[in-house]
Motif scaffolding. Structure first.
Motif, PDB file in Angstrom:
ATOM      1  N   ALA A  52      19.731  15.731  55.304  1.00 51.91           N
ATOM      2  CA  ALA A  52      20.714  16.373  55.697  1.00 51.91           C
ATOM      3  C   ALA A  52      20.701  17.205  54.882  1.00 51.91           C
TER       4      ALA A  52
ATOM      5  N   ALA B  68      22.892  19.911  57.141  1.00 54.27           N
ATOM      6  CA  ALA B  68      23.295  18.826  58.047  1.00 54.27           C
ATOM      7  C   ALA B  68      24.723  18.366  57.754  1.00 54.27           C
TER       8      ALA B  68
ATOM      9  N   ILE C  24      26.193  14.492  63.712  1.00 56.04           N
ATOM     10  CA  ILE C  24      24.750  14.282  64.082  1.00 56.04           C
ATOM     11  C   ILE C  24      25.744  13.995  65.850  1.00 56.04           C
TER      12      ILE C  24
ATOM     13  N   TYR D 288      26.601  12.543  68.358  1.00 54.92           N
ATOM     14  CA  TYR D 288      25.532  11.171  68.702  1.00 54.92           C
ATOM     15  C   TYR D 288      25.806  10.646  70.187  1.00 54.92           C
TER      16      TYR D 288
ATOM     17  N   SER E 255      20.952  14.248  68.443  1.00 55.07           N
ATOM     18  CA  SER E 255      20.960  15.952  67.501  1.00 55.07           C
ATOM     19  C   SER E 255      21.806  16.227  66.155  1.00 55.07           C
ATOM     20  N   PRO E 256      20.791  16.492  65.495  1.00 56.69           N
ATOM     21  CA  PRO E 256      22.078  16.948  63.677  1.00 56.69           C
ATOM     22  C   PRO E 256      22.516  17.896  63.982  1.00 56.69           C
ATOM     23  N   ARG E 257      23.900  18.641  63.921  1.00 57.66           N
ATOM     24  CA  ARG E 257      24.409  19.520  63.722  1.00 57.66           C
ATOM     25  C   ARG E 257      24.316  20.036  62.093  1.00 57.66           C
TER      26      ARG E 257
ATOM     27  N   PRO F 205      18.695  10.558  63.299  1.00 53.60           N
ATOM     28  CA  PRO F 205      18.831  11.955  64.100  1.00 53.60           C
ATOM     29  C   PRO F 205      17.452  12.190  64.701  1.00 53.60           C
TER      30      PRO F 205
ATOM     31  N   GLU G 232      13.128  18.144  66.699  1.00 54.10           N
ATOM     32  CA  GLU G 232      14.329  19.205  67.212  1.00 54.10           C
ATOM     33  C   GLU G 232      12.827  19.084  68.159  1.00 54.10           C
TER      34      GLU G 232
END
Lengths: 534, 329
Positions: B114, B122, B125, B127, B247-249, B306, B309
């Motif tokens: 992260a 990061a 997530i 989710y 996806s990670p935020r 995660p 991408e």
């Protein structure tokens, strides 16, 4: 800019001219099916909206049906409802799993299957047609209202019945208004996204707007050039429609109904049909427009999306209303939207009067070009137009302010101002203007004293159309709105993205209430300044 | 209680190493956040009231994100001081020189991945799970794993974002394959085809997925468990699978921001454990601060991974693939 962008590898990068986007867009095997769906959807919506509008306009403007003022307002209510909310209401009513109306009909009639499925092309046409009904109504009603009774009287004197007179005299003379509304609804439904996404997508029915959305949303770097390339087919369709329309109404003298001192709108007595028709109009208004609004009221009182049950009623409260009313952003949005609705519509109508005059009275090729140009903004997908405006405004000090929204709204929605006014213009004979000029009046005096008073119904329609459009505008606002310039539709979208349907409905109803007040005031003002009614 | 929170907050700031000047931040007086995460208004307001620096939040949807930020940036009018979004978007902004490095020395407790990037932190997530209407789906009927979704009893009873166009759903489906959730690719394909055979209803993104489940129009949704928190008291629960993907935020500072000190103050406030707890409790987000979980039954037992991408080309390629599978007759 957008046209150029469709020929570039990357939008904004002016090196690398290419037809790649067009080839990719138009060789997609799915494209034919999408075009077919789009044609059925837009033509179906336009026919449904126009037929309903002709019927309601005739009843409300030409007959002695009771409670007309109420029906007039009801006819334009869909215009005041955010499209996404209206679509969701119909999903709640007519979804095949547990739609309220479907379930009721199944229980009453003892059916094993749902009689209606909103997730179908007919469902899409039905909801889009209702949403576009006010557009058709607001163009046809003023033309109906300014219809010279002497034409109909001549028909009746010759022995024709009311019905025959309606079909042989009234409808043909109203051709410009009917065509104008039909074309505007087609163009409007081409750009529609709420109905195709809320109803079409679950039914796996894709039209141009949702196809473009798929193109733009697949991946993080949206391909706006590709979206613009697809949008070109909508632009081409719009231009063709405008030219067909201009051809059909080219002999404007055929449609002149206001030409001398004898003009006097007279109501037709329905006699024995008065109350049956009253109940019919009441039923149509109730089912088509009032019921979805009632669903919104119900949803605004429940804590989440619930079908009406004893438990649902026991959980009802005013919590959503309270939270919306104390939310500063919602209140600021209301204030901004009111400003844009009133100021924007007033400026838009002023501009529309001049443009309509040029289009109808100055018969040059440039007028046709100007008319086509006024539809340009409709022909591109909303998201692409929004980004186009952003590119434009970001180079000016207006970026991020409410003034950018005001200018963008007027530029985009000018056809809504032009259509009712030019339809009304067509009905005014040149001799009235010529007489005034011969008597020594200037152009502006003639416009002020002769033309504008006769145009009042068209002007009122156009003002109502523009102000209600501006009051719930989303397409541009979602791109141009920034902190401080939030508007109602953007706030509604926020609630929608958070899935807060209760707050969404509460704010939607506030929007409808304010729009109704604006419309009622405009109608009363119009009534005061003119004998004609819409 | 408020005093205690304020003392804790001041203590937190006191022990953190700051590269920004708090006085200058207050002098700047405001900070503007561009974000695609929803329902964070209470947290933005809380920052304003806790620090005296007015934070404004502009929501930018994913499809307009890059166009908006890059257009403003190229015109020298980027109004954001801090940007939050999916990692692919933030990576593109980093490549275009929009972002600036941040001080990550205080990010204790966050997983190494992260904080690996010098520009982007990061913090959570996005989710994805199967959620269901707990009043209508009960007992043995509740699915126990992903494969249970292909049972024909769920035909026409599932809602999900369109797997042909919704980038996060496409990434999620590919993530199930790449993370070997089904053991091997054949099993994964059996799941994808089985799910397609059950004719799920498609909507444009995750946000419209809970409504049909709340109302009982559909029974299951491929959606986000955060809605169990944000849509309470709606009768929603999640299918308790061992592994969830998402996806990670990310969040990052903007280069040449007009309020650089306020921006750094906001970033550090945002990434603080207190704020992460609020984000989990009020917004239902799965956050990366250590031992902080949203108030969702048994969510702490799930392993939340995660996903990789996908590039735009990969997203489009898989979108076409899923279109063939899900839209096939």
């Amino acid at each position: 800019m957008l046209l150029l962008g469709s020929f570039l590898n990357n939008l904004g990068n002016f090196s690398g001219f290419t037809f790649e986007k067009y080839i990719a867009a138009y060789t997609d095997p799915e494209f034919l099916k999408i075009i077919y769906n789009t044609v059925v959807f837009v033509v179906g919506s336009a026919i449904f909206a126009a037929v309903l509008a002709i019927f309601l306009s005739y009843m409300n403007t030409r007959t002695d049906i009771p409670f007309k003022f109420l029906f007039k307002i009801i006819s334009i209510i869909p215009m005041m409802i955010p499209h996404i909310l209206f679509s969701i209401s119909w999903v709640l009513l007519l979804n095949p799993s547990n739609g309220i109306l479907n379930t009721a009909l199944m229980n009453i009639l003892g059916l094993s299957d749902s009689p209606f499925n909103i997730y179908s092309i007919s469902g899409m046409i039905f909801v889009e047609g209702l949403l576009d009904l006010p557009i058709a109504y607001l163009i046809i009603a003023p033309a109906m209202s300014s219809f010279d009774i002497s034409l109909e009287e001549s028909s009746k004197v010759s022995g024709a019945s009311n019905t025959k007179t309606f079909f042989k005299i009234t409808l043909p003379v109203l051709r410009p208004a009917i065509m104008a509304s039909f074309i505007l609804v087609i163009v409007r439904s081409l750009a529609s996204f709420a109905v195709p996404s809320v109803i079409g997508m679950p039914g796996r029915i894709y039209v141009l707007s949702t196809h473009i959305y798929r193109v733009v949303s697949s991946g993080f770097s949206a391909d706006y050039g590709m979206a613009a390339a697809i949008g070109m087919s909508a632009l081409a369709a719009s231009i063709v429609l405008i030219y067909i329309y201009r051809y059909l109404v080219s002999e404007t003298s055929k449609f002149v109904t206001i030409s001398s001192r004898g003009f006097k709108p007279v109501l037709i007595s329905l006699k024995n049909y008065k109350y049956p028709l009253f109940f019919l109009v009441g039923f149509i208004s109730f089912i088509l427009i009032v019921v979805p609004v009632v669903v919104l009221c119900y949803t605004s009182l429940t804590p989440y999306v619930m079908v009406p049950t004893k438990r649902a009623f026991s959980m009802m409260s005013l919590k959503n209303w309270y939270e919306v009313m104390k939310d500063p952003i919602s209140m600021l949005s209301l204030k901004n939207s009111l400003f844009l609705g009133i100021t924007g519509a007033t400026l838009g109508v002023l501009l529309s009067v001049f443009v309509s005059y040029v289009i109808v009275k100055v018969k040059t090729k440039a007028a046709g070009f100007l008319e086509s140009l006024s539809f340009l903004s409709f022909s591109f997908p909303g998201i692409v137009i929004g980004v186009g405006f952003m590119w434009f405004f970001v180079k000016t000090p207006l970026y991020g302010t409410i003034w950018a929204l005001l200018i963008g709204y007027i530029a985009t929605y000018l056809p809504y101002g032009i259509r009712p006014i030019s339809s009304a213009f067509i009905q005014i004979h040149d001799s009235l203007e010529e007489s005034s000029r011969v008597c020594g009046a200037s152009y502006l005096t003639t416009l002020r004293k002769i033309i504008i008073p006769l145009l009042i119904p068209g002007i009122v329609s156009s003002w109502i159309l523009m102000s209600t459009m501006f009051f719930r505008e989303l397409t541009l606002s979602v791109v141009l709105s920034r902190p401080g310039s939030e508007v109602l539709a953007v706030q509604i979208l926020r609630f929608s993205e958070d899935g807060l349907w209760g707050k969404l409905s509460a704010l939607g109803i506030i929007m409808i209430l304010f729009s109704t007040i604006i419309v009622v005031c405009a109608s009363l003002l119009g009534k005061k300044f003119s004998k004609m009614h819409i | 209680m408020k005093k205690l929170i304020l003392i804790a907050l001041l203590a937190f700031f006191a022990v953190s190493s700051y590269s920004f000047d708090a006085n200058l931040a207050k002098k700047e007086g405001k900070v503007n956040l561009y974000a695609n995460i929803t329902a964070i208004e209470p947290l933005v307001e809380k920052f304003s009231s806790d620090t005296g620096v007015k934070a404004t939040y502009t929501r930018i949807s994913t499809s307009k994100y890059l166009a908006t930020v890059l257009t403003e940036f190229s015109a020298g009018k980027l109004q954001a001081d801090v940007v939050q979004g999916p990692l692919p978007i933030l990576n593109t902004l980093k490549d275009k020189g929009v972002l600036k490095k941040y001080d990550k020395s205080f990010l204790d407790g966050y997983p190494d991945w992260a904080k690996a990037d010098d520009y982007i932190a990061a913090f959570g997530i996005e989710y994805v799970a199967v959620i269901y209407n707990k009043e209508l789906v009960k007992g043995d009927d509740i699915p126990k794993n992903y494969m249970d979704l292909i049972n024909p009893k769920w035909k026409n009873k599932i809602v999900m974002p369109d797997p042909a166009s919704h980038a996060t759903t496409i990434s999620w489906l590919v993530g199930l394959k790449e993370n070997k959730i089904f053991g091997n690719d054949e099993e994964w394909m059996k799941f994808v085809k089985g799910l397609a055979a059950n004719r799920p209803m498609f909507v444009k993104s995750f946000s419209p997925t809970p409504a049909p489940v709340e109302s009982g129009e559909k029974l299951l949704a491929i959606s986000m468990p955060k809605y169990i928190v944000t849509k309470a008291p709606a009768p929603l629960d999640w299918v308790k699978t061992d592994t969830l993907l998402g996806s990670p935020r990310g969040i990052a500072l903007v280069e040449k921001s007009t309020n650089p000190n306020a921006a750094e103050m906001f970033l550090k406030y945002w990434l603080s454990e207190n704020n992460m707890r609020e984000l989990a409790n009020k917004v239902g987000e799965y956050v990366l601060a250590k031992n902080v979980f949203p108030p969702i039954n048994e969510i702490e037992k799930a392993k939340v991974i995660p996903i990789r991408e996908l590039t735009d080309e990969e997203t489009k390629k898989w979108g076409e693939e899923f279109k063939t599978i899900f839209y096939g007759k």
